[in-house]
Write an enzyme that holds these catalytic residues in place. Structure first.
Site, PDB file in Angstrom:
ATOM      1  N   LYS A 208     139.173 -71.729 -12.479  1.00  0.00           N
ATOM      2  CA  LYS A 208     139.076 -71.546 -11.033  1.00  0.00           C
ATOM      3  C   LYS A 208     137.891 -72.355 -10.488  1.00  0.00           C
ATOM      4  O   LYS A 208     138.011 -73.076  -9.524  1.00  0.00           O
ATOM      5  CB  LYS A 208     138.919 -70.053 -10.718  1.00  0.00           C
ATOM      6  CG  LYS A 208     138.838 -69.756  -9.249  1.00  0.00           C
ATOM      7  CD  LYS A 208     138.840 -68.256  -9.005  1.00  0.00           C
ATOM      8  CE  LYS A 208     138.485 -67.969  -7.549  1.00  0.00           C
ATOM      9  NZ  LYS A 208     138.469 -66.543  -7.246  1.00  0.00           N
ATOM     10  N   GLU A 214     132.399 -72.620 -21.344  1.00  0.00           N
ATOM     11  CA  GLU A 214     133.330 -72.723 -22.475  1.00  0.00           C
ATOM     12  C   GLU A 214     134.432 -73.741 -22.192  1.00  0.00           C
ATOM     13  O   GLU A 214     134.764 -74.592 -23.030  1.00  0.00           O
ATOM     14  CB  GLU A 214     133.983 -71.367 -22.761  1.00  0.00           C
ATOM     15  CG  GLU A 214     133.046 -70.288 -23.265  1.00  0.00           C
ATOM     16  CD  GLU A 214     132.431 -69.446 -22.148  1.00  0.00           C
ATOM     17  OE1 GLU A 214     132.289 -69.962 -21.017  1.00  0.00           O
ATOM     18  OE2 GLU A 214     132.089 -68.284 -22.427  1.00  0.00           O
ATOM     19  N   GLY A 265     140.187 -64.430 -10.603  1.00  0.00           N
ATOM     20  CA  GLY A 265     140.527 -64.987 -11.918  1.00  0.00           C
ATOM     21  C   GLY A 265     141.510 -64.117 -12.688  1.00  0.00           C
ATOM     22  O   GLY A 265     142.511 -64.599 -13.221  1.00  0.00           O
ATOM     23  N   ARG A 266     141.254 -62.818 -12.722  1.00  0.00           N
ATOM     24  CA  ARG A 266     142.114 -61.933 -13.522  1.00  0.00           C
ATOM     25  C   ARG A 266     143.409 -61.568 -12.808  1.00  0.00           C
ATOM     26  O   ARG A 266     144.199 -60.790 -13.322  1.00  0.00           O
ATOM     27  CB  ARG A 266     141.327 -60.681 -13.931  1.00  0.00           C
ATOM     28  CG  ARG A 266     140.655 -59.951 -12.779  1.00  0.00           C
ATOM     29  CD  ARG A 266     139.606 -58.972 -13.285  1.00  0.00           C
ATOM     30  NE  ARG A 266     138.855 -58.335 -12.214  1.00  0.00           N
ATOM     31  CZ  ARG A 266     137.766 -58.835 -11.644  1.00  0.00           C
ATOM     32  NH1 ARG A 266     137.306 -60.011 -12.034  1.00  0.00           N
ATOM     33  NH2 ARG A 266     137.136 -58.189 -10.688  1.00  0.00           N
ATOM     34  N   GLU A 351     136.962 -55.489 -16.103  1.00  0.00           N
ATOM     35  CA  GLU A 351     136.191 -56.389 -15.232  1.00  0.00           C
ATOM     36  C   GLU A 351     136.353 -55.943 -13.773  1.00  0.00           C
ATOM     37  O   GLU A 351     135.466 -56.124 -12.956  1.00  0.00           O
ATOM     38  CB  GLU A 351     136.635 -57.850 -15.423  1.00  0.00           C
ATOM     39  CG  GLU A 351     135.596 -58.848 -14.923  1.00  0.00           C
ATOM     40  CD  GLU A 351     135.887 -60.297 -15.286  1.00  0.00           C
ATOM     41  OE1 GLU A 351     136.719 -60.919 -14.612  1.00  0.00           O
ATOM     42  OE2 GLU A 351     135.286 -60.825 -16.249  1.00  0.00           O
ATOM     43  N   HIS A 382     149.189 -47.602 -38.489  1.00  0.00           N
ATOM     44  CA  HIS A 382     148.619 -47.701 -39.835  1.00  0.00           C
ATOM     45  C   HIS A 382     147.154 -48.106 -39.786  1.00  0.00           C
ATOM     46  O   HIS A 382     146.584 -48.510 -40.801  1.00  0.00           O
ATOM     47  CB  HIS A 382     149.441 -48.691 -40.666  1.00  0.00           C
ATOM     48  CG  HIS A 382     150.863 -48.234 -40.817  1.00  0.00           C
ATOM     49  ND1 HIS A 382     151.272 -47.401 -41.836  1.00  0.00           N
ATOM     50  CD2 HIS A 382     151.951 -48.438 -40.044  1.00  0.00           C
ATOM     51  CE1 HIS A 382     152.568 -47.139 -41.692  1.00  0.00           C
ATOM     52  NE2 HIS A 382     152.999 -47.749 -40.606  1.00  0.00           N
ATOM     53  N   LYS A 500     125.154 -65.150 -18.821  1.00  0.00           N
ATOM     54  CA  LYS A 500     125.343 -66.598 -18.655  1.00  0.00           C
ATOM     55  C   LYS A 500     124.007 -67.278 -18.408  1.00  0.00           C
ATOM     56  O   LYS A 500     123.704 -68.317 -18.992  1.00  0.00           O
ATOM     57  CB  LYS A 500     126.232 -66.877 -17.423  1.00  0.00           C
ATOM     58  CG  LYS A 500     127.711 -66.723 -17.618  1.00  0.00           C
ATOM     59  CD  LYS A 500     128.421 -67.288 -16.379  1.00  0.00           C
ATOM     60  CE  LYS A 500     129.792 -66.689 -16.207  1.00  0.00           C
ATOM     61  NZ  LYS A 500     130.404 -67.007 -14.913  1.00  0.00           N
TER      62      LYS A 500
END
Ligand code: F6P
Length: 534
Positions: A208, A214, A265-266, A351, A382, A500
């Protein structure tokens, strides 16, 4: 349209319904026994299960009764939930700390129907045209057809497309392989690139902001690899999805699909960030995903609260978090294809609602987002289902069940696979039944199952682009509902900033820049830096 102040709202703990719910919890809620409740009321399943578009929701194995829901509906009304919802859908700046509208619903409105329709459909058409070109390039008989799509992004620019492409793998273009690279750990990119050839590869840089550390690091390294491995046409092999067209151009990307600051963003898989989904499924598939979400938007906008599934789920979330005080919720998709859904929902929910102050900045005297976690069943059975059945904490579980298997198999395997699907269904139902029913251990306490452990079952007929769109939108609106009641800004994420900033200073130290950040470093971090050679 945007920029208007959101409508008035009342925080849940300042309502009469909140106090009434507290009384109801003391008198009945905390004692409710699901086994008794079913024994007393033969109509419990019918009265506590609901239809939403593409999703059937069974709430009857939850620690609620019709009275609880009535109090919760009162709470929603007193908090102004409908006005808050209308403010969001109408484009008011309900993301108050960033001064932004929240209009992911506009991305799935038909042409002419939603706010910003011309802009939205302009980009959508361009993106779907491009997706069709890529699919044709994959089919081309030439020397080097496209074979690999590498999507580089992180957080909301990764989790949605990654989840959806895996969920709909049975519908993905058969000659294209999709790879998702997110981590700044170069291992992620390097292992992906190891098997690729530049001429066969399309990179999508999805961010965005086009500033995320990253993504920028991975994109730069990918570009180096592309050139060093003999790739010549960056303009043909790199595209971007971003609101920051200028930065993408500076990076050297000619073809960019834009979106807007009112897409969080999400909440962005419906925008240009969904480009890999569009390439994977083609235009019809992507439009079906949007249509499923749109159907859920309409349900959320118009169904009465007592039958409005996203709202009911959000209300039960508040009941569990603030009255029962359950700290976590487990997501158990009984569909291997939904393996990335829990990770997607972690960002969506935590978030959005992992906040400790309200929109006015006042400290909240109650808990907000639970920890959301999970893995597909039956694998999870399991691993940690032991704890769900007999552990010291009660964890509400959400079973997501798909009636029909996506893959039918061939002559050799179809009967066996159909039987395996019935095994899967039986396991899902058995687990929710066991959580609720429990079992007496007699003289062997370690064999005792206390039971009365709540679960919700969300049932889809089939896993299609449409049903996935509806399911994801259901979660979005549910998160909106609990956030609105809590009075928090569900659409900012200031909590990611400090790490950050500190990371930048520490990187300077690790890069060997003399004296960088020394003054502010605590003894533990300094000691660890020393161990790392900085
Ligand atoms: O983790 C913080 C965050 O801003 C998320 O909200 C977002 O989804 C992610 O980083 C990626 O941001 P961008 O799309 O700008 O690269």
């Amino acid at each position: 349209m945007t920029g208007a102040a959101p409508t008035s709202w009342t925080r849940c703990d300042r309502t009469a319904a909140w106090a009434a719910l507290g009384g109801h919890w003391q008198a009945h809620g905390r004692e409710l026994d699901l086994r008794d409740a079913f024994a007393r009321d033969a109509g419990r399943f019918a009265s506590l299960s609901f239809d939403a578009p593409e999703v059937f929701c069974d709430l009857s194995k939850n620690l609620i009764d019709v009275a609880t829901l009535r109090f919760l509906v009162d709470l929603a009304n007193e908090c102004g939930l409908e006005a808050q919802r209308d403010a969001m859908l109408g484009g008011a700046a309900i993301n108050t700390t960033e001064g932004r509208a929240v209009l992911h619903t506009a991305l799935r409105a038909p042409k002419g129907a939603g706010p910003f329709s011309d802009e939205v459909h302009g980009v959508l058409d361009a993106m779907l045209d491009f997706a069709a070109q890529v699919r044709r390039r994959a089919d081309a008989p030439g020397a080097a057809p496209l074979r690999h799509i590498v999507h580089i992004g992180i957080g909301g620019s990764d989790l949605g497309p990654r989840m959806a492409v895996r969920a709909l793998a049975h519908l993905v273009h058969p000659r294209l392989a999709f790879h998702f690279v997110a981590n700044v750990d170069g291992d992620d990119l390097a292992t992906t690139l190891a098997h690729l050839a530049p001429a066969e590869t399309l990179f999508i840089v999805a961010s965005k902001t086009f500033t995320t550390q990253e993504t920028m690091a991975n994109a730069e390294t990918a570009k180096r690899w592309f050139v060093a491995s003999g790739g010549t046409r960056i303009d043909e092999h790199f595209v971007a999805a971003t609101t920051n067209v200028e930065a993408a151009a500076k990076f050297g990307i000619a073809r960019t699909f834009g979106f807007w600051d009112w897409v969080g963003g999400r909440y962005s898989l419906w925008s240009a960030i969904g480009l890999p989904i569009a390439i994977a499924l083609g235009a019809d598939g992507f439009r079906a995903l949007l249509a499923g979400a749109r159907a859920m938007d309409e349900h959320f906008a118009s169904a009465p609260v007592a039958r409005n599934v996203p709202r009911l789920l959000g209300l039960v979330d508040v009941w569990y978090r603030n009255f029962h005080r359950f700290p976590t919720r487990c997501i158990a998709p009984y569909a291997e294809a939904l393996q990335r859904l829990p990770a997607y929902l972690q960002q969506l929910e935590m978030e959005s609602n992992g906040k400790r102050v309200d929109r006015n900045g006042d400290a909240l005297p109650f808990a907000t987002s639970p920890v959301v976690w999970g893995e597909p069943g039956t694998n999870a059975q399991h691993a940690y289902f032991q704890m769900l059945h007999q552990g010291s904490d009660v964890v509400p579980v959400e079973f997501i069940v798909v009636r029909e298997a996506a893959l039918a198999g061939d002559d050799a395997t179809s009967d066996a696979l159909a039987r395996q699907h019935r095994m899967l269904l039986a396991n899902a139902l058995a687990q929710s039944q066991a959580l609720m029913q429990g079992r007496e251990g007699g003289r062997e306490p370690h064999r005792h199952f206390p039971g009365n452990r709540p679960s919700t079952t969300l049932l889809l007929d089939r896993l299609t682009a449409r049903s996935l769109g509806a399911l994801v939108a259901l979660y979005e609106h549910r998160v909106f509902t609990s956030g609105a009641l809590w009075g928090i800004d569900s659409f900012d994420q200031w909590g990611v900033e400090l790490g950050k900033a500190l990371g930048g200073a520490l990187l300077a130290r690790l890069d060997g820049q003399a004296g960088a950040a020394a003054a502010a470093i605590d003894a533990s971090t300094a000691g660890l830096l020393g161990k790392l050679g900085a």
